[in-house]
Scaffold this active site. Sequence first.
Site, mmCIF file in Angstrom:
data_model
loop_
_atom_site.group_PDB
_atom_site.id
_atom_site.type_symbol
_atom_site.label_atom_id
_atom_site.label_comp_id
_atom_site.label_asym_id
_atom_site.label_seq_id
_atom_site.Cartn_x
_atom_site.Cartn_y
_atom_site.Cartn_z
ATOM 1 N N ASN A 13 0.909 -1.168 0.000
ATOM 2 C CA ASN A 13 0.000 0.000 0.000
ATOM 3 C C ASN A 13 0.933 1.200 0.000
ATOM 4 O OD1 ASN A 13 -2.404 1.216 2.497
ATOM 5 N ND2 ASN A 13 -2.216 1.761 0.353
ATOM 6 N N GLN A 46 -2.198 6.678 -1.511
ATOM 7 C CA GLN A 46 -2.545 7.833 -0.691
ATOM 8 C C GLN A 46 -1.360 8.804 -0.594
ATOM 9 O OE1 GLN A 46 -3.548 4.662 0.861
ATOM 10 N NE2 GLN A 46 -5.675 5.002 0.189
ATOM 11 N N ASN A 66 -6.731 10.256 -0.552
ATOM 12 C CA ASN A 66 -6.798 9.140 -1.497
ATOM 13 C C ASN A 66 -6.404 9.614 -2.889
ATOM 14 O OD1 ASN A 66 -7.865 6.970 0.190
ATOM 15 N ND2 ASN A 66 -9.757 8.171 0.281
ATOM 16 N N CYS A 75 -5.692 5.992 8.239
ATOM 17 C CA CYS A 75 -4.958 5.124 7.299
ATOM 18 C C CYS A 75 -3.965 4.315 8.126
ATOM 19 C CB CYS A 75 -4.251 5.975 6.246
ATOM 20 S SG CYS A 75 -3.296 5.006 5.051
ATOM 21 N N HIS A 161 -15.921 1.184 7.045
ATOM 22 C CA HIS A 161 -15.621 -0.111 6.413
ATOM 23 C C HIS A 161 -16.855 -1.005 6.381
ATOM 24 C CE1 HIS A 161 -11.195 0.088 6.025
ATOM 25 N NE2 HIS A 161 -11.310 0.981 6.990
ATOM 26 N N ASN A 192 -15.073 1.776 2.456
ATOM 27 C CA ASN A 192 -14.038 0.811 2.040
ATOM 28 C C ASN A 192 -14.669 -0.573 2.100
ATOM 29 O OD1 ASN A 192 -11.430 2.573 2.076
ATOM 30 N ND2 ASN A 192 -12.482 3.073 3.990
ATOM 31 N N GLU A 210 -10.503 -0.178 -1.730
ATOM 32 C CA GLU A 210 -10.499 1.022 -0.883
ATOM 33 C C GLU A 210 -11.310 2.173 -1.479
ATOM 34 O OE1 GLU A 210 -7.118 2.628 0.963
ATOM 35 O OE2 GLU A 210 -6.034 0.710 1.106
ATOM 36 N N ARG A 211 -12.009 2.861 -0.607
ATOM 37 C CA ARG A 211 -12.699 4.105 -0.974
ATOM 38 C C ARG A 211 -11.689 5.076 -1.563
ATOM 39 N NH1 ARG A 211 -15.267 7.946 3.678
ATOM 40 N NH2 ARG A 211 -13.076 7.872 4.354
ATOM 41 N N CYS A 219 -4.458 -2.938 3.367
ATOM 42 C CA CYS A 219 -5.239 -1.849 3.971
ATOM 43 C C CYS A 219 -5.233 -2.076 5.480
ATOM 44 C CB CYS A 219 -6.662 -1.845 3.421
ATOM 45 S SG CYS A 219 -7.722 -0.553 4.113
ATOM 46 N N THR A 221 -6.494 -0.173 8.097
ATOM 47 C CA THR A 221 -7.801 -0.021 8.772
ATOM 48 C C THR A 221 -8.746 -1.127 8.314
ATOM 49 O OG1 THR A 221 -8.446 1.575 7.047
ATOM 50 C CG2 THR A 221 -7.663 2.476 9.152
ATOM 51 N N GLY A 222 -8.553 -1.583 7.067
ATOM 52 C CA GLY A 222 -9.386 -2.688 6.572
ATOM 53 C C GLY A 222 -9.105 -3.976 7.316
HETATM 54 N N1 LIG Z 1 -9.119 4.576 1.449
HETATM 55 C C1 LIG Z 1 -9.267 4.842 2.888
HETATM 56 C C2 LIG Z 1 -8.020 5.580 3.440
HETATM 57 C C3 LIG Z 1 -6.739 4.740 3.381
HETATM 58 C C4 LIG Z 1 -6.828 3.506 4.234
HETATM 59 C C5 LIG Z 1 -5.782 2.424 3.994
HETATM 60 N N2 LIG Z 1 -4.766 2.673 3.027
HETATM 61 C C6 LIG Z 1 -5.189 1.907 5.318
HETATM 62 O O1 LIG Z 1 -4.043 1.437 5.350
HETATM 63 O O2 LIG Z 1 -5.937 1.929 6.331
HETATM 64 C C7 LIG Z 1 -10.530 5.688 3.125
HETATM 65 O O3 LIG Z 1 -10.916 6.446 2.220
HETATM 66 O O4 LIG Z 1 -11.093 5.587 4.225
#
Ligand SMILES: N[C@H](CCC[C@H](N)C(=O)O)C(=O)O
Length: 277
Positions: A13, A46, A66, A75, A161, A192, A210-211, A219, A221-222
Site C-alpha cells: 500500500n 494515498q 486518497n 490510514c 468499512h 471501504n 479502498e474508498r 489496507c 484499517t481494513g
Molecule cells: N481509502 C481509505 C483511506 C486509506 C486507508 C488504507 N490505506 C489503510 O491502510 O488503512 C478511506 O478512504 O477511508
Amino acid sequence: MLVHFTKMHGLGNDFVMIDLITQRARIDAAQVRRLADRRFGIGFDQLLVVEPPRDPDMDFRYRIYNADGSEAENCGNGARCFARFVRDQRLTHKREIRVETAGGPLMLAVQHDGRVRVDMGQPRFTPSALPFDAPGDRPLHALEVDGARLEIGVVSMGNPHAVLQVADVDSAPVAELGPLIEAHPRFACNVNAGFMEVVAPDYIRLRVFERGTGETWACGTGACAAVATGIRQGLLKSPVTVALPGGELSVEWAGPDASLVMVGPAERVFDGRVALR
Ligand SMILES: N[C@H](CCC[C@H](N)C(=O)O)C(=O)O
C-alpha cells in the site's frame, strides 16, 4: 515550486509523504489527483501530508488524501509509514509518537525491530458512526447490491468499512462488487469494502477495495475492520494474523471497550522533488 517528497509503502500500500513542517505548499484535490497518476505523476494509493499539531498534547498532525483527491479520516498502513518518516527526517527522536488525524488521535510506537505498533482506537459499530443508513446496530446487515442480497459487517475505524465474508479471496468478485459497495447510496460518505476469507479463528485472508483508490495490496484499517467484525460475529479470536496480497499484519482486540492494536512494517523506497503548481 519544487517540494521534497518520500515514497514509502506498508505491505505494498504505497504512499507519498510530504513534510509541510520544514516546507510550504498548497495541497488541493486536483494536485493530489495529478500526483497520484502512475504515468503522468509520481503514483500512490494515498498522499500523506505531515504538519505541526493543533493540539499541544500531540506531536504531529497528518492529513490523508486518497488517489481520487478525497480526504480520509484514518490510514493504518500510512500511520506506520508516517512514524518511520518523521524519525528518518529527524522531525522527532521519539519512539512513542502521538499524532492527530481527521479521525482522531493515534498512538504510534516504533519498535526496535523496525516494525511499528499502532493503537488504532476503539471500533465503532453503530451505523451512524460510518455513516450507514440502517435501522440499528447488529453484527450483520443485509445490503442489496446489483440484485444480490449481501450480508455485511460494518464498522468505523475513524474511516468507514463494510466487510463481506467470502469462501475464497482469490476468486472473490472484488473488481465487480468493490465499486458497487464503495458507492452504495446507504453509505453517505462512501465506504471501504473488505472481502474476508476465514481460514482459522486466528488467521484470515483479506482483499480490500479502498474508498477513493480502488483495490490496494494492503489496507491497515481494513485489516482492523475485518478482525473487529469477525470477532463480533464469533468467527475470530484475538490475536489474528491478516494475510493481505502484500503481506501479513498482526491485529489484536481485547474486546468492546479496548482499542485495536496493529503491528506491521513500514518501508522507505526513494526520495524525490516534485513541482507543485
Ligand atoms: N481509502 C481509505 C483511506 C486509506 C486507508 C488504507 N490505506 C489503510 O491502510 O488503512 C478511506 O478512504 O477511508
